[in-house]
Design an enzyme around this catalytic site. Structure first.
Site, PDB file in Angstrom:
ATOM      1  N   GLU A 219       2.932  -2.278  -2.993  1.00  0.00           N
ATOM      2  CA  GLU A 219       4.375  -1.759  -2.240  1.00  0.00           C
ATOM      3  C   GLU A 219       4.088  -0.607  -1.229  1.00  0.00           C
ATOM      4  O   GLU A 219       5.015   0.166  -1.260  1.00  0.00           O
ATOM      5  CB  GLU A 219       5.077  -1.447  -3.477  1.00  0.00           C
TER       6      GLU A 219
ATOM      7  N   HIS B 197       9.647  -8.620  -5.409  1.00  0.00           N
ATOM      8  CA  HIS B 197       8.868  -7.472  -6.535  1.00  0.00           C
ATOM      9  C   HIS B 197       8.754  -6.315  -5.349  1.00  0.00           C
ATOM     10  O   HIS B 197       8.955  -5.009  -5.961  1.00  0.00           O
ATOM     11  CB  HIS B 197       7.721  -8.226  -6.991  1.00  0.00           C
ATOM     12  N   GLU B 198       7.604  -6.461  -4.459  1.00  0.00           N
ATOM     13  CA  GLU B 198       7.264  -5.292  -3.656  1.00  0.00           C
ATOM     14  C   GLU B 198       8.462  -4.585  -3.051  1.00  0.00           C
ATOM     15  O   GLU B 198       8.514  -3.294  -3.034  1.00  0.00           O
ATOM     16  CB  GLU B 198       6.405  -5.813  -2.575  1.00  0.00           C
TER      17      GLU B 198
ATOM     18  N   HIS C 135      10.129  -2.009  -5.518  1.00  0.00           N
ATOM     19  CA  HIS C 135       9.297  -0.926  -5.525  1.00  0.00           C
ATOM     20  C   HIS C 135      10.071   0.045  -4.802  1.00  0.00           C
ATOM     21  O   HIS C 135       9.705   1.277  -4.821  1.00  0.00           O
ATOM     22  CB  HIS C 135       7.704  -1.154  -5.247  1.00  0.00           C
TER      23      HIS C 135
ATOM     24  N   GLU D 197       6.506  -0.547 -13.008  1.00  0.00           N
ATOM     25  CA  GLU D 197       6.498  -2.106 -12.997  1.00  0.00           C
ATOM     26  C   GLU D 197       7.508  -2.814 -13.781  1.00  0.00           C
ATOM     27  O   GLU D 197       8.078  -3.729 -13.261  1.00  0.00           O
ATOM     28  CB  GLU D 197       4.994  -2.454 -13.333  1.00  0.00           C
TER      29      GLU D 197
ATOM     30  N   ASP E 222      -7.017   1.208 -13.611  1.00  0.00           N
ATOM     31  CA  ASP E 222      -6.730  -0.111 -13.372  1.00  0.00           C
ATOM     32  C   ASP E 222      -7.206  -0.979 -14.561  1.00  0.00           C
ATOM     33  O   ASP E 222      -6.582  -2.119 -14.887  1.00  0.00           O
ATOM     34  CB  ASP E 222      -8.017  -0.513 -12.223  1.00  0.00           C
TER      35      ASP E 222
ATOM     36  N   TYR F 155       4.655  -4.791 -17.117  1.00  0.00           N
ATOM     37  CA  TYR F 155       5.517  -5.814 -16.363  1.00  0.00           C
ATOM     38  C   TYR F 155       6.662  -6.289 -17.083  1.00  0.00           C
ATOM     39  O   TYR F 155       7.894  -6.147 -17.175  1.00  0.00           O
ATOM     40  CB  TYR F 155       4.650  -6.800 -15.493  1.00  0.00           C
TER      41      TYR F 155
HETATM   42  N1  BES Z   1       1.775  -1.925  -7.526  1.00  0.00           N
HETATM   43  C1  BES Z   1       1.309  -3.395  -7.944  1.00  0.00           C
HETATM   44  C2  BES Z   1      -0.262  -3.181  -7.791  1.00  0.00           C
HETATM   45  C3  BES Z   1      -1.096  -3.020  -8.390  1.00  0.00           C
HETATM   46  C4  BES Z   1      -0.816  -2.676  -9.864  1.00  0.00           C
HETATM   47  C5  BES Z   1      -2.285  -2.124  -7.782  1.00  0.00           C
HETATM   48  C6  BES Z   1      -1.928  -1.391 -10.469  1.00  0.00           C
HETATM   49  C7  BES Z   1      -3.145  -1.151  -8.521  1.00  0.00           C
HETATM   50  C8  BES Z   1      -2.971  -1.094  -9.784  1.00  0.00           C
HETATM   51  C9  BES Z   1       1.921  -4.370  -7.288  1.00  0.00           C
HETATM   52  O1  BES Z   1       3.396  -3.919  -7.059  1.00  0.00           O
HETATM   53  C10 BES Z   1       2.215  -5.462  -8.268  1.00  0.00           C
HETATM   54  O2  BES Z   1       2.496  -5.673  -9.075  1.00  0.00           O
HETATM   55  N2  BES Z   1       1.496  -6.779  -7.681  1.00  0.00           N
HETATM   56  C11 BES Z   1       1.392  -7.961  -8.376  1.00  0.00           C
HETATM   57  C12 BES Z   1       2.332  -8.952  -7.836  1.00  0.00           C
HETATM   58  C13 BES Z   1       3.611  -8.804  -8.405  1.00  0.00           C
HETATM   59  C14 BES Z   1       4.538 -10.248  -7.788  1.00  0.00           C
HETATM   60  C15 BES Z   1       3.784  -9.174  -9.751  1.00  0.00           C
HETATM   61  C16 BES Z   1      -0.142  -8.587  -8.266  1.00  0.00           C
HETATM   62  O3  BES Z   1      -0.628  -7.945  -7.416  1.00  0.00           O
HETATM   63  O4  BES Z   1      -0.244  -9.367  -9.016  1.00  0.00           O
HETATM   64 ZN    ZN Z   2       4.446  -4.163  -9.021  1.00  0.00          ZN
END
Ligand code: BES
Ligand code: ZN
Length: 555
Positions: free
Chosen positions: A248, A272-273, A276, A295, A350, A358
């Site tokens: 995002e 989703h993005e 954010h 999330e 991470d 989520y």
């Molecule tokens: N902000 C997250 C990606 C993220 C989370 C990067 C933790 C680094 C550490 C992003 O908004 C996200 O949640 N992406 C998901 C997809 C979403 C549709 C659930 C993904 O990348 O799977």
């Molecule tokens: Zn996210």
């Protein structure tokens, strides 16, 4: 709101960065970023500025009384301690990045769609900004910034910022994990009055048609939760090695090309993005233990957007899929990782990234909504985004605000601090899925991607040859369906699909797809041998954070 972030060496309570100016050369020949960052400071006490760095080469620090780069911690990287004169308001650090910087992926031309030009992109969340900018890498600190970025002739640099040529400016204060840069052979297509999409020229038509509902989505969130505060909302489609579904970055969401299904069936990622832009970018988790505030709220808002644009049936299907996936994942998690406010002591943030923040987070909000009614809950959320706009908050801040503004009978502490799903949780339900489960299907012509996913996941045990004969899943052009099918092929040892498994693992770098397939392969000796052979070839094409994840699985 002063809180210690265990994932940063910095001491923003003493000296805090307010604004930064980046001046960088993108050197594809050496795979480094090289140049300087000028840091403008707010000083509260003491004469030391502590920055986060990881694998950076520090050439000099200007306008300072001296500096010292400490020993590197495997998770945090190395602190850069800069001694300040009593009246110093800024310092300039000259530096270059490492070719193996954890927040950068350098792609050779064969890894792009066009095959002619190299590509670079950053991924700063959670604690990777420090691998390409020395700064206070904590979401508790927000900065405005400007940047001058030089790229080789014929390529274009883009940032999550206001862009004019090679110059970039972000006037709203953002946390470091939202600073983003990409460079490559990029085309642009307008989607709406304040939205558009960047992609390699070969993908730009497909991207523009896939994301045609973007402007309507922005309007949908605004009607519910207040104005979009970032000016433009653009998307950038990255090469297939992008390790995430989406990221995002403010004003410029980064997205995987695996959502380009051709039928807009995977655009929940855009919802989703985009969401954010309120939950996360406007109101930000102050530490990575509060990640569920980013999330969980975002998945809740995402489903509300889907409901408004595509109808309640579609939103409900996504909610049921999420609920089921959450149970599946939680079953394999230690209790400590089934809580919303997670203890990350000694861990890389991470690693704490499961479906719990989520889906359990979103389910908590839905449960509160159910208890107080949608109208009151929406008014609460709107006021919440407004009250905490451009601030970074903790779970305790949220709890205090909730208790004050929306007293409700939901056992919120139990949801946040105890493992599992408390009694009284809302229960997503889809009658379409009920029909999907009732035996072998007669007419699937109108099925959505979500129904296909549910159908596949409800086959226990699956008759793989019959499924393949009837529906040709191995040839699916939908990445989610193909991934589900290939995962089941590995689970059941269905050999005819193995060439496709190999091809998939060698062409896609999205961690959510890689992790389950490699994990499943590692469960048998033959599978493990196959995983090792594939990974030996594929690893160099994966992003550093995907490499780190898969290194932990394939050994
Ligand atoms: N902000 C997250 C990606 C993220 C989370 C990067 C933790 C680094 C550490 C992003 O908004 C996200 O949640 N992406 C998901 C997809 C979403 C549709 C659930 C993904 O990348 O799977
Ligand atoms: Zn996210």
């Amino acid at each position: 709101m002063e809180h210690m972030d265990i994932h940063s060496w910095s001491r923003p309570d003493l000296v805090r960065i307010r604004h930064l100016e980046l001046d960088l050369d993108v050197r594809f020949d050496r795979r480094v970023l090289e140049g300087s960052v000028t840091l403008h400071l707010d000083r509260f006490s003491g004469d030391e500025l502590v920055l986060d760095t990881r694998a950076l080469e520090i050439h000099s620090v200007e306008n300072a009384a001296g500096f010292d780069l400490g020993a590197a911690d495997p998770v945090l990287g190395a602190p850069l301690r800069i001694r300040l004169q009593p009246d110093t308001a800024w310092v300039r650090v000259r530096y270059s990045t490492s070719p193996r910087a954890s927040g950068l992926q350098w792609l050779d031309p064969p890894q792009t769609a066009g095959k002619l030009h190299p590509f670079l992109y950053t991924q700063s969340q959670a604690i990777h900004a420090r691998s390409w900018i020395p700064l206070q890498d904590t979401p508790a600190v927000r900065v405005t910034f400007e940047a001058e970025i030089r790229v080789p002739e014929g390529l274009r640099a883009v940032m999550g910022a206001e862009m004019s040529g090679s110059h970039f400016r972000m006037e709203q204060p953002v946390p470091s994990y939202l600073i983003a840069l990409a460079a490559g052979d990029l085309a642009f297509r307008t989607l709406g009055p304040r939205s558009g999409v960047y992609a390699e020229p070969a993908l730009i038509d497909a991207a523009a048609s896939e994301f045609a509902d973007t402007e309507a989505m922005i309007g949908a969130v605004e009607e519910m939760y207040g104005p979009y505060r970032w000016g433009r909302y653009d998307l950038l489609v990255l090469p297939p090695s992008f390790p995430l579904g989406g990221m995002e970055n403010p004003r410029l969401t980064f997205a995987t090309p695996t959502v380009l299904a051709g039928d807009r069936s995977l655009v929940s990622l855009v919802a989703h993005e985009l969401a954010h832009s309120w939950s996360g970018n406007l109101v930000t988790n102050a530490t990575w233990s509060d990640f569920w505030l980013n999330e969980g709220f975002t998945v809740y808002v995402e489903r509300r957007v889907l409901e408004r644009i595509y109808g309640g049936a579609r939103a409900e299907m996504e909610a049921v899929l999420g609920r089921r996936q959450l149970d599946t994942e939680m079953a394999g998690l230690p209790e400590a990782d089934r809580v919303l406010h997670i203890d990350l002591t000694g861990r890389d943030p991470d690693d704490g990234c499961t479906l719990v923040p989520y889906e359990k987070g979103a389910l908590l909000l839905r449960t509160i909504e159910q208890s107080v009614g949608r109208e009151r809950f929406d008014a609460f959320l709107r006021a919440y985004f407004d009250h905490f706009a451009f601030r970074s908050i903790t779970t305790a801040d949220f709890l205090a605000y909730l208790a004050r503004e929306l007293p409700n009978p939901v056992p919120v502490d139990e949801w946040i601090f105890r493992p599992g799903i408390p009694a009284g949780a809302a229960e997503p339900y889809s009658d379409a899925f009920e029909r999907v489960e009732s035996g072998w299907p007669a007419d699937t012509s109108a099925w959505s991607t979500q129904e296909w996913l549910h159908f596949l996941r409800s086959q226990q045990p699956p008759d793989m040859p019959r499924l393949e004969r009837a529906f040709h899943f191995s040839d699916s052009g939908n990445s989610e369906i193909l991934h589900q099918w290939l995962l089941m092929a590995v689970q059941t040892g269905y050999q005819p699909a193995y060439p496709k498994v190999e091809q998939f693992l060698k062409s896609v770098g999205r961690r959510k797809f890689l992790k389950p397939i490699y994990s499943e392969l590692m469960k048998t000796p033959e599978g493990a041998a196959r995983a090792r052979a594939i990974y030996a070839e594929a690893r160099p094409t994966y992003h550093p954070i995907a490499q780190a994840t898969i290194d932990g699985i394939v050994s």
